[in-house]
Motif scaffolding. Structure first.
Motif, short mmCIF file in Angstrom:
data_model
loop_
_atom_site.label_atom_id
_atom_site.label_comp_id
_atom_site.label_asym_id
_atom_site.label_seq_id
_atom_site.Cartn_x
_atom_site.Cartn_y
_atom_site.Cartn_z
N LEU A 201 0.82 -1.21 0.00
CA LEU A 201 0.00 0.00 0.00
C LEU A 201 0.86 1.26 0.00
O LEU A 201 0.55 2.24 -0.70
CB LEU A 201 -0.93 -0.01 1.22
N PHE A 202 1.95 1.25 0.75
CA PHE A 202 2.85 2.40 0.76
C PHE A 202 3.47 2.61 -0.62
O PHE A 202 3.59 3.75 -1.09
CB PHE A 202 3.96 2.17 1.81
N SER A 203 3.87 1.51 -1.26
CA SER A 203 4.50 1.62 -2.58
C SER A 203 3.54 2.19 -3.62
O SER A 203 3.93 3.00 -4.46
CB SER A 203 5.00 0.24 -3.04
N VAL A 204 2.28 1.78 -3.54
CA VAL A 204 1.30 2.18 -4.55
C VAL A 204 0.78 3.59 -4.30
O VAL A 204 0.72 4.43 -5.22
CB VAL A 204 0.14 1.17 -4.59
N TYR A 205 0.40 3.88 -3.04
CA TYR A 205 -0.30 5.13 -2.78
C TYR A 205 0.62 6.28 -2.35
O TYR A 205 0.25 7.45 -2.50
CB TYR A 205 -1.37 4.90 -1.71
N VAL A 206 1.80 5.96 -1.84
CA VAL A 206 2.74 7.02 -1.45
C VAL A 206 3.83 7.20 -2.50
O VAL A 206 4.10 8.32 -2.94
CB VAL A 206 3.36 6.71 -0.07
N LEU A 207 4.45 6.09 -2.91
CA LEU A 207 5.52 6.17 -3.91
C LEU A 207 4.98 6.17 -5.34
O LEU A 207 5.76 6.30 -6.28
CB LEU A 207 6.49 5.00 -3.73
N LYS A 208 3.66 6.01 -5.48
CA LYS A 208 3.00 6.05 -6.79
C LYS A 208 3.53 4.97 -7.73
O LYS A 208 3.72 5.20 -8.93
CB LYS A 208 3.15 7.43 -7.43
N LEU A 209 3.76 3.79 -7.20
CA LEU A 209 4.21 2.67 -8.02
C LEU A 209 3.10 2.24 -8.97
O LEU A 209 1.95 2.07 -8.55
CB LEU A 209 4.60 1.49 -7.12
N HIS A 210 3.44 2.08 -10.23
CA HIS A 210 2.43 1.68 -11.21
C HIS A 210 2.26 0.17 -11.22
O HIS A 210 3.24 -0.57 -11.36
CB HIS A 210 2.82 2.15 -12.61
N VAL A 211 1.04 -0.29 -11.05
CA VAL A 211 0.72 -1.71 -11.07
C VAL A 211 -0.30 -1.94 -12.17
O VAL A 211 -1.41 -1.39 -12.13
CB VAL A 211 0.16 -2.19 -9.71
N GLU A 212 0.05 -2.77 -13.14
CA GLU A 212 -0.81 -3.00 -14.29
C GLU A 212 -1.99 -3.88 -13.94
O GLU A 212 -3.08 -3.72 -14.48
CB GLU A 212 0.01 -3.63 -15.41
N GLY A 213 -1.79 -4.85 -13.05
CA GLY A 213 -2.82 -5.84 -12.75
C GLY A 213 -3.53 -5.58 -11.43
O GLY A 213 -3.62 -4.45 -10.95
N SER A 214 -4.00 -6.67 -10.82
CA SER A 214 -4.83 -6.60 -9.62
C SER A 214 -4.01 -6.31 -8.37
O SER A 214 -3.01 -6.98 -8.11
CB SER A 214 -5.59 -7.92 -9.44
N TYR A 215 -4.46 -5.34 -7.58
CA TYR A 215 -3.81 -5.05 -6.31
C TYR A 215 -3.97 -6.22 -5.34
O TYR A 215 -3.04 -6.56 -4.60
CB TYR A 215 -4.41 -3.79 -5.68
#
Length: 330
Positions: A201-215
């Motif tokens: 969650l930190f990587s996705v919502y704070v560091l803005k990591l792009h994830v192509e598929g399902s969280y």
């Protein structure tokens, strides 16, 4: 001062693990780096369509070239045929199409540079932000960082339980070894699962990591990988008499696994060393994460890696249960 120096040197000389970590481990790591990162001699596989004889001849000098009579469907062709790139020509010039950026595609680019082609358009199916190196290697960092800290936590906790004789007193009771290992694995596994969720969650919502598929799928993979890390930590703790000795296992147990995490394409590793990946839990976790994070695949594609990771956990559980026998005092 000299007495302190003499005592420290005597302790290290008498500790075979310390000597191994000082002299043997670095040699092994650099030898592995030599075999993995050295010139693998990999020849890129390129399919060409409607290109000139000059381009074809130039590519054949440094690549395995296959000529096709019709323009294939780009993505499906590369994934199914095992080709690294497709090159074709039209009124706009030469076009180079590849799936993603990797060591293989670097070989393709080198082969293209050798033909001195101008006005060539390069495209990737799975393009990441070129200004953010984290995006292209995110699946590696998610898997390796989570695995590393869970391994340290669980391994040191197991050693502490043993040195405090908590584990020995527990084994004197009429309790099955499998119950003890299962309890420890689930206990630390729950904590590590929470850690995995927080990291993702930190990587996705704070560091803005792009994830192509399902969280959700990414989180599930990281949780399963964290349970594998707990099992590996428990296994190594059996061979360590104190916390320092457990840390000494890091260069032997963790660093080699990083080479199989996706940093380097396995089929470019010479001497068949890429096949060692099947012994590394990090390989299964990072391979599944790559499919979801970079390619956007679903459970129907990644289930073999998840099953492999679950199989590793079962094998480690059985092995830990068997080795725990040496601490039983009845």
């Amino acid at each position: 001062m000299f007495s302190i120096i003499k005592r420290i040197l005597a302790q290290i000389i008498n500790d075979k693990r310390s000597l191994a970590i000082l002299f043997v481990a670095p040699i092994l790591i650099f030898t592995l780096l030599y075999f993995i990162l050295g010139d693998s001699g990999y020849v890129p596989k390129i399919t060409v369509y409607n290109v000139s004889d000059t381009v074809l001849t130039g590519l054949e000098k440094s690549a395995d070239v296959e000529v096709t009579d019709s323009m294939p469907e780009l993505k499906a062709f590369l994934e199914l045929q095992g080709q690294d790139a497709i090159i074709w020509a039209n009124q706009e010039g030469l076009h180079l199409y590849m799936l993603d950026k990797s060591a293989k595609t670097s070989k393709v680019l080198k082969a293209v540079q050798d033909i001195n082609a101008s006005n060539i358009h390069i495209n990737y199916e799975y393009e990441t932000n070129s200004e953010n190196q984290l995006d292209s290697l995110s699946f590696v960092f998610l898997g390796v960082i989570s695995f590393f800290f869970v391994f340290i936590l669980s391994g040191m906790s197991f050693v502490r339980e043993r040195t405090n004789q908590t584990l020995e007193r527990m084994l004197m009771a009429p309790i099955r070894r499998s119950t003890v290992i299962g309890g420890y694995t689930l206990g630390y596994g729950i904590l590590s699962a929470i850690q995995s969720v927080v990291i993702f969650l930190f990587s996705v919502y704070v560091l803005k990591l792009h994830v192509e598929g399902s969280y959700i799928l990414c989180t599930l993979i990281m949780i399963i990988l964290s349970f594998a890390a707990v099992s590996v930590g428990a296994l190594m703790s059996i061979f360590a008499n104190n916390e320092l000795q457990l840390v000494q296992f890091i260069p032997i147990v963790l660093i080699p696994q990083i080479f199989f995490s996706g940093l380097i394409p396995l089929d470019t590793i010479p001497y068949g060393l890429g096949n060692l990946c099947y012994l590394a839990p990090i390989y299964y976790g990072c391979a599944a994460l790559q499919k979801v994070v970079i390619f956007g695949d679903g459970i129907d594609v990644i289930y073999p890696w998840i099953l492999g990771l679950l199989g590793m956990i079962v094998v480690l559980f059985v092995l830990n249960t068997f080795l725990l026998k040496k601490y039983r005092r009845l």
